[in-house]
Scaffold this motif. Structure first.
Motif, PDB file in Angstrom:
ATOM      1  N   PHE A  87     -29.536 117.183  43.684  1.00  0.00           N
ATOM      2  CA  PHE A  87     -29.999 117.848  44.907  1.00  0.00           C
ATOM      3  C   PHE A  87     -28.875 118.574  45.659  1.00  0.00           C
ATOM      4  CE2 PHE A  87     -32.895 114.176  44.322  1.00  0.00           C
ATOM      5  CZ  PHE A  87     -34.087 114.866  44.192  1.00  0.00           C
ATOM      6  N   SER A  88     -27.822 118.939  44.985  1.00  0.00           N
ATOM      7  CA  SER A  88     -26.728 119.644  45.662  1.00  0.00           C
ATOM      8  C   SER A  88     -27.174 121.057  46.045  1.00  0.00           C
ATOM      9  CB  SER A  88     -25.505 119.716  44.751  1.00  0.00           C
ATOM     10  OG  SER A  88     -24.440 120.348  45.407  1.00  0.00           O
ATOM     11  N   HIS A  89     -27.132 121.356  47.356  1.00  0.00           N
ATOM     12  CA  HIS A  89     -27.548 122.660  47.878  1.00  0.00           C
ATOM     13  C   HIS A  89     -26.622 123.058  49.018  1.00  0.00           C
ATOM     14  CE1 HIS A  89     -31.144 123.033  45.482  1.00  0.00           C
ATOM     15  NE2 HIS A  89     -31.586 121.858  45.887  1.00  0.00           N
ATOM     16  N   PRO A  90     -26.495 124.355  49.277  1.00  0.00           N
ATOM     17  CA  PRO A  90     -25.569 124.794  50.328  1.00  0.00           C
ATOM     18  C   PRO A  90     -26.062 124.567  51.743  1.00  0.00           C
ATOM     19  CG  PRO A  90     -26.667 126.684  49.335  1.00  0.00           C
ATOM     20  CD  PRO A  90     -27.049 125.490  48.521  1.00  0.00           C
ATOM     21  N   HIS A  91     -27.364 124.311  51.918  1.00  0.00           N
ATOM     22  CA  HIS A  91     -27.901 124.166  53.270  1.00  0.00           C
ATOM     23  C   HIS A  91     -28.460 122.757  53.467  1.00  0.00           C
ATOM     24  CE1 HIS A  91     -27.567 128.468  54.190  1.00  0.00           C
ATOM     25  NE2 HIS A  91     -27.950 128.675  52.944  1.00  0.00           N
ATOM     26  N   GLY A  92     -28.062 122.143  54.579  1.00  0.00           N
ATOM     27  CA  GLY A  92     -28.566 120.827  54.933  1.00  0.00           C
ATOM     28  C   GLY A  92     -28.912 120.769  56.409  1.00  0.00           C
ATOM     29  N   LEU A  93     -29.977 120.037  56.722  1.00  0.00           N
ATOM     30  CA  LEU A  93     -30.417 119.896  58.105  1.00  0.00           C
ATOM     31  C   LEU A  93     -30.984 118.487  58.257  1.00  0.00           C
ATOM     32  CD1 LEU A  93     -30.800 121.693  60.717  1.00  0.00           C
ATOM     33  CD2 LEU A  93     -33.167 122.006  59.963  1.00  0.00           C
ATOM     34  N   GLY A  94     -30.673 117.849  59.377  1.00  0.00           N
ATOM     35  CA  GLY A  94     -31.131 116.484  59.568  1.00  0.00           C
ATOM     36  C   GLY A  94     -31.645 116.234  60.968  1.00  0.00           C
ATOM     37  N   VAL A  95     -32.362 115.135  61.098  1.00  0.00           N
ATOM     38  CA  VAL A  95     -32.772 114.615  62.400  1.00  0.00           C
ATOM     39  C   VAL A  95     -32.329 113.156  62.429  1.00  0.00           C
ATOM     40  CG1 VAL A  95     -34.654 114.135  63.981  1.00  0.00           C
ATOM     41  CG2 VAL A  95     -34.733 116.182  62.548  1.00  0.00           C
ATOM     42  N   ASP A  96     -31.468 112.801  63.384  1.00  0.00           N
ATOM     43  CA  ASP A  96     -30.906 111.456  63.408  1.00  0.00           C
ATOM     44  C   ASP A  96     -31.906 110.454  63.991  1.00  0.00           C
ATOM     45  OD1 ASP A  96     -30.803 111.494  66.200  1.00  0.00           O
ATOM     46  OD2 ASP A  96     -28.634 111.727  66.302  1.00  0.00           O
ATOM     47  N   PRO A  97     -31.591 109.150  63.963  1.00  0.00           N
ATOM     48  CA  PRO A  97     -32.553 108.148  64.444  1.00  0.00           C
ATOM     49  C   PRO A  97     -32.947 108.307  65.908  1.00  0.00           C
ATOM     50  CG  PRO A  97     -30.895 107.112  63.071  1.00  0.00           C
ATOM     51  CD  PRO A  97     -30.444 108.521  63.284  1.00  0.00           C
ATOM     52  N   GLU A  98     -32.134 109.009  66.702  1.00  0.00           N
ATOM     53  CA  GLU A  98     -32.492 109.258  68.110  1.00  0.00           C
ATOM     54  C   GLU A  98     -33.302 110.526  68.284  1.00  0.00           C
ATOM     55  OE1 GLU A  98     -29.176 108.212  67.270  1.00  0.00           O
ATOM     56  OE2 GLU A  98     -30.071 106.261  67.690  1.00  0.00           O
ATOM     57  N   GLY A  99     -33.562 111.246  67.195  1.00  0.00           N
ATOM     58  CA  GLY A  99     -34.345 112.467  67.271  1.00  0.00           C
ATOM     59  C   GLY A  99     -33.519 113.720  67.499  1.00  0.00           C
ATOM     60  N   THR A 100     -32.201 113.602  67.417  1.00  0.00           N
ATOM     61  CA  THR A 100     -31.316 114.749  67.621  1.00  0.00           C
ATOM     62  C   THR A 100     -31.172 115.543  66.334  1.00  0.00           C
ATOM     63  OG1 THR A 100     -30.073 113.528  69.292  1.00  0.00           O
ATOM     64  CG2 THR A 100     -29.015 115.483  68.355  1.00  0.00           C
ATOM     65  N   LEU A 101     -31.287 116.865  66.438  1.00  0.00           N
ATOM     66  CA  LEU A 101     -31.149 117.729  65.276  1.00  0.00           C
ATOM     67  C   LEU A 101     -29.689 117.788  64.838  1.00  0.00           C
ATOM     68  CD1 LEU A 101     -32.945 119.704  63.539  1.00  0.00           C
ATOM     69  CD2 LEU A 101     -31.936 121.534  64.929  1.00  0.00           C
ATOM     70  N   GLU A 102     -29.462 117.656  63.530  1.00  0.00           N
ATOM     71  CA  GLU A 102     -28.125 117.745  62.946  1.00  0.00           C
ATOM     72  C   GLU A 102     -28.076 118.998  62.075  1.00  0.00           C
ATOM     73  OE1 GLU A 102     -26.946 113.110  62.360  1.00  0.00           O
ATOM     74  OE2 GLU A 102     -28.441 113.913  60.974  1.00  0.00           O
ATOM     75  N   ALA A 103     -27.480 120.045  62.599  1.00  0.00           N
ATOM     76  CA  ALA A 103     -27.492 121.333  61.914  1.00  0.00           C
ATOM     77  C   ALA A 103     -26.245 121.506  61.049  1.00  0.00           C
ATOM     78  CB  ALA A 103     -27.584 122.463  62.935  1.00  0.00           C
ATOM     79  N   ASP A 104     -26.349 122.451  60.115  1.00  0.00           N
ATOM     80  CA  ASP A 104     -25.214 122.879  59.285  1.00  0.00           C
ATOM     81  C   ASP A 104     -24.556 121.714  58.557  1.00  0.00           C
ATOM     82  OD1 ASP A 104     -25.572 125.535  60.181  1.00  0.00           O
ATOM     83  OD2 ASP A 104     -24.401 125.100  61.982  1.00  0.00           O
TER      84      ASP A 104
END
Length: 232
Positions: A87-104
């Motif tokens: 699953f190696s890809h150049p773009h990643g985006l997450g949402v942490d357990p507090e609901g905060t967006l984790e960009a780039d």
């Protein structure tokens, strides 16, 4: 002995939840008086022609330490290596357990989150930029309630991972826009499976009960495993 289990459903249908089929019983009760409620057109289309995805669930047990949860395994670094290979890809985006967006998020950041999600977290990876709005919806509402948002992410080419609470640590589930069983099975066999670590692949449909999900607790001592369980 560490045991890694890869449950797979390829293809899997993303079934939408209508208001009257909401799994929340309290909401069902509130709507029970209104028998004329109808799903909106988008939901109706999804019910008649549910979109297809490719689903996986990675779980783990350390039999010697009596710990249950993929991230509790001493070989989790090898599991992450296998995941990164597929699953190696150049773009990643997450949402942490507090609901905060984790960009780039680059792959190093994604790997750290796979190793230690530190709560219920959602992470998406893609060859293309990922829209934050549907990922927030999936993180906030769950897969069934947010099937439309999950479908949008998959259509854009993103694979979506969700950390799942286990007895000790977390497992990881994912939905991919394309089949990955063969590639991930090969990666687990190459990077994780050893004389001291055993890896198994089996279909979701055969692991519906708790005893079948935790087959390693009682079936490994049998002369042979059921034919639907593949050791790699």
């Amino acid at each position: 002995m560490p045991i890694v289990k890869y449950f797979v459903e390829e293809p899997a249908l993303l079934e939408a939840v209508t208001e009257n089929a909401d799994p929340d019983a309290r909401k069902q009760a509130q709507r029970s008086a209104d028998t004329t409620a109808q799903p909106d057109p988008a939901t109706l289309r999804a019910l008649l022609d549910p979109p297809t995805a490719y689903r996986g669930y990675l779980a783990g047990t350390d039999l010697d330490a009596d710990r249950i949860g993929l991230t509790a395994l001493p070989v989790m670094d090898a599991v992450v290596h296998a995941l990164a290979e597929v699953f190696s890809h150049p773009h990643g985006l997450g949402v942490d357990p507090e609901g905060t967006l984790e960009a780039d998020l680059d792959m190093q950041a994604v790997r750290r989150r796979w190793m230690q999600p530190n709560g219920e977290r959602v992470v998406a990876v893609s060859a293309h930029p990922i829209a934050p709005a549907p990922l927030r919806t999936v993180a906030a509402s769950g897969r069934r309630q947010a099937s439309s948002a999950l479908h949008d992410l998959l259509e854009s080419g993103a694979t979506v991972f969700s950390s799942e609470p286990a007895h000790d640590g977390f497992d990881w589930s994912f939905f991919s826009p394309a089949p990955v069983r063969e590639a991930l099975t090969d990666a687990l066999q190459t990077h994780v499976s050893t004389e001291s670590t055993r890896c198994f692949v089996l279909p979701f449909q055969k692991a519906r009960s708790e005893s079948k999900f935790y087959f390693e607790q009682w079936q490994l001592t049998q002369a042979s495993l059921p034919s639907y369980i593949q050791e790699v």
